[in-house]
Design a protein around this motif. Structure first.
Motif, PDB file in Angstrom:
ATOM      1  N   UNK A 167      -0.757  10.735  -4.392  1.00  0.00           N
ATOM      2  CA  UNK A 167       0.686  10.350  -5.035  1.00  0.00           C
ATOM      3  C   UNK A 167       1.501  11.558  -4.569  1.00  0.00           C
ATOM      4  N   UNK A 168       2.739  11.335  -3.974  1.00  0.00           N
ATOM      5  CA  UNK A 168       3.725  12.229  -3.515  1.00  0.00           C
ATOM      6  C   UNK A 168       4.820  12.255  -4.706  1.00  0.00           C
ATOM      7  N   UNK A 169       5.083  13.532  -5.372  1.00  0.00           N
ATOM      8  CA  UNK A 169       5.919  13.488  -6.373  1.00  0.00           C
ATOM      9  C   UNK A 169       7.347  14.304  -5.657  1.00  0.00           C
ATOM     10  N   UNK A 170       8.671  13.765  -5.884  1.00  0.00           N
ATOM     11  CA  UNK A 170       9.640  14.455  -4.939  1.00  0.00           C
ATOM     12  C   UNK A 170      10.748  14.574  -6.085  1.00  0.00           C
TER      13      UNK A 170
ATOM     14  N   UNK B  54      11.878  19.307  -2.526  1.00  0.00           N
ATOM     15  CA  UNK B  54      10.440  19.436  -2.513  1.00  0.00           C
ATOM     16  C   UNK B  54       9.750  18.210  -2.972  1.00  0.00           C
ATOM     17  N   UNK B  55       8.562  18.178  -2.065  1.00  0.00           N
ATOM     18  CA  UNK B  55       7.593  17.057  -2.392  1.00  0.00           C
ATOM     19  C   UNK B  55       6.403  17.706  -2.770  1.00  0.00           C
ATOM     20  N   UNK B  56       5.548  17.264  -3.485  1.00  0.00           N
ATOM     21  CA  UNK B  56       4.071  17.927  -3.874  1.00  0.00           C
ATOM     22  C   UNK B  56       3.159  16.617  -4.477  1.00  0.00           C
ATOM     23  N   UNK B  57       1.854  17.273  -4.313  1.00  0.00           N
ATOM     24  CA  UNK B  57       0.763  16.130  -4.626  1.00  0.00           C
ATOM     25  C   UNK B  57       0.689  16.098  -6.376  1.00  0.00           C
ATOM     26  N   UNK B  58      -0.177  15.407  -6.727  1.00  0.00           N
ATOM     27  CA  UNK B  58      -0.423  15.177  -8.475  1.00  0.00           C
ATOM     28  C   UNK B  58      -1.013  16.488  -8.706  1.00  0.00           C
ATOM     29  N   UNK B  59      -1.379  17.204  -7.844  1.00  0.00           N
ATOM     30  CA  UNK B  59      -2.492  18.465  -8.071  1.00  0.00           C
ATOM     31  C   UNK B  59      -1.370  19.646  -8.178  1.00  0.00           C
TER      32      UNK B  59
END
Length: 482
Positions: free
Chosen positions: A141-144, A263-268
């Protein structure tokens, strides 16, 4: 000559570090976790070999910038603390008895050595590489999201900023000595940068003769920040209210002057990409760049989770990636000539013109039934348009209104509307809160709420060091949980 400094200098006193810098200390953990030789490889090209005296190691200089970010210190204060703080010296790769740099060297390092706009991407790439090697990224998952940073000068004249800082310094000094008033220069009568800068420099010269005052911690901090502002930002003062820093909107009724970090980040909660823009830029157009940077860093992506600003569906269809973002019909506005496109602000629900002015109201006409599509018309304040530097080709002289209309094509959004009702969408959208918490951490705990210097490049440098520090803290926390 350039000092490599890839290893700690051999010293008979180095064993002191094993006693005074415990293994649980963040700076020791960061040193053991990350090999900073990539900084040397990246910045080496900005030095002239075999010319002049031996230069400080770029690795050590970059670590000084990280220490400034972690502990929120000025150039002078971070160097002063490095004299006696053994954790600082250990992190910097110095022996306990080694001397430290001159504070002015940090200013030169930022101006002359860090010239590569790739530094932000380089630090994130290195961080993601560490996380992948440690097996810390398991989700797809990529959260933006985007967060804003207020400009260093907050939409004020440069002379106003210097005036405020000088006033704060004088106010603190008067708590310890009012007699020094007689030595201070006369306040400028002209409201110009030249006059205020001359006064500030004269004020600094007077105070440099009074060690008994500048050594007081409360005075020293304001004094050092005033000096740093003049020395480090002098070349940016006159341009601080121009292109890089623009007015952005958090809602229909509130705005800010500065920048945006997309910003983009993973589920972690591991950041995989960041793009810094001026404040008026909308979020949606940056999505593809965030995706491609994250993918290039080795992250496998199955779904992108975001808010309404990212509901343009053409790009994700091409990449065969699920877009978990609630649809707003105004964002996917069909095809227009690039010069005709205004930005959509999802918080306010209104369009913003290329100069950063937001519509004052909107109205919907027609109806969306069968083959017919409704239109949404956004109305702008013509008083802004009449004096706008970009009005040619946008505003017709003498017109009573300025509008921007879009067609809401419901048929094109039918698939996304149905997708929003699936269990998959409803489960994945619950993860979006994590990036809001990460943005709050960056701003509230690490100072990304206000820019420390002027200009887009300096903002990228601040974002780079801040994100890197936050990233390393997250990796260390995840390692402890394994």
């Amino acid at each position: 000559m350039l000092d490599n400094q890839l290893t700690l200098d051999v010293s008979p006193y180095s064993t002191l570090y094993d006693i005074v810098v415990p293994k649980t200390h963040f700076l020791r953990q960061l040193t053991e976790l990350c090999d900073f030789s990539f900084i040397y490889d990246e910045l080496e090209k900005n030095y002239q070999p075999d010319f002049g005296r031996r230069a400080y190691s770029p690795i050590m200089m970059f670590k000084y910038l990280l220490l400034k970010d972690v502990y929120k210190l000025s150039d002078v204060d971070v160097v002063e603390r490095s004299y006696s703080d053994m954790a600082f010296k250990y992190f910097l790769g110095l022996a306990p008895e080694d001397p430290v740099i001159e504070p002015s060297s940090l200013t030169k390092f930022r101006k002359l050595r860090i010239k590569d706009e790739r530094l932000l991407d380089l630090l994130i790439t290195k961080s993601v590489q560490i996380a992948l090697e440690l097996g810390l990224v398991k989700s797809k998952i990529l959260i933006v999201d985007a967060t804003h940073t207020k400009a260093h000068y907050n939409h004020k004249k440069p002379q106003e900023v210097l005036r405020e800082r000088s006033k704060a310094l004088r106010k603190t000094i008067y708590q310890y000595s009012e007699d020094i008033k007689t030595e201070f220069p006369s306040k400028p009568q002209e409201d110009t940068l030249v006059a205020e800068l001359r006064y500030t420099q004269e004020l600094i010269s007077v105070l440099e003769k009074h060690d008994e005052l500048t050594e007081i911690p409360a005075v020293s901090q304001k004094f050092n920040y005033l000096k740093e502002a003049v020395e480090d930002d002098l070349e940016h003062l006159e341009s601080s209210v121009k292109e890089d820093e623009r007015i952005g909107h958090k809602s229909a009724d509130s705005s800010f002057y500065g920048y945006k970090e997309h910003i983009a980040m993973t589920d972690e909660r591991i950041i995989t990409a960041c793009v810094v823009t001026s404040g008026e830029k909308s979020d949606g157009p940056v999505l593809e760049e965030l995706y491609q940077k994250s993918k290039g860093n080795g992250v496998t992506i199955e779904a992108i989770v975001g808010d309404k600003a990212y509901s343009g569906i053409q790009f994700t269809k091409k990449e065969r990636v699920h877009l978990v973002a609630k649809l707003h019909p105004a964002v996917s506005k069909g095809f227009r000539r690039k010069e005709d496109e205004f930005s959509y602000n999802k918080d306010a629900g209104l369009f913003v013109c290329p100069e950063g002015h937001m519509a004052i109201r909107k109205a919907k006409t027609g109806r969306t039934t069968g083959k017919y599509n409704s239109q949404e018309t956004h109305y702008f304040d013509i008083y802004h348009c009449q004096t706008c530097p970009s009005k040619v080709g946008c505003y017709k002289e003498g017109a009573r209104t300025k509008t921007y209309s879009i067609t809401l094509k419901s048929d094109e959004h039918l698939f996304q509307k149905r997708f929003q009702e699936t269990p998959y969408f409803k489960e994945k959208v619950k993860h979006r809160y994590k990036i809001e918490a990460k943005n709050a951490e960056l701003k509230n705990r690490h100072g990304l709420d206000v820019a420390r210097a002027s200009g887009l490049f300096n903002m990228e440098l601040q974002a780079a060091t801040t994100i890197f520090v936050v990233y390393m803290k997250r990796i260390i926390a995840l390692i402890k949980q394994k």
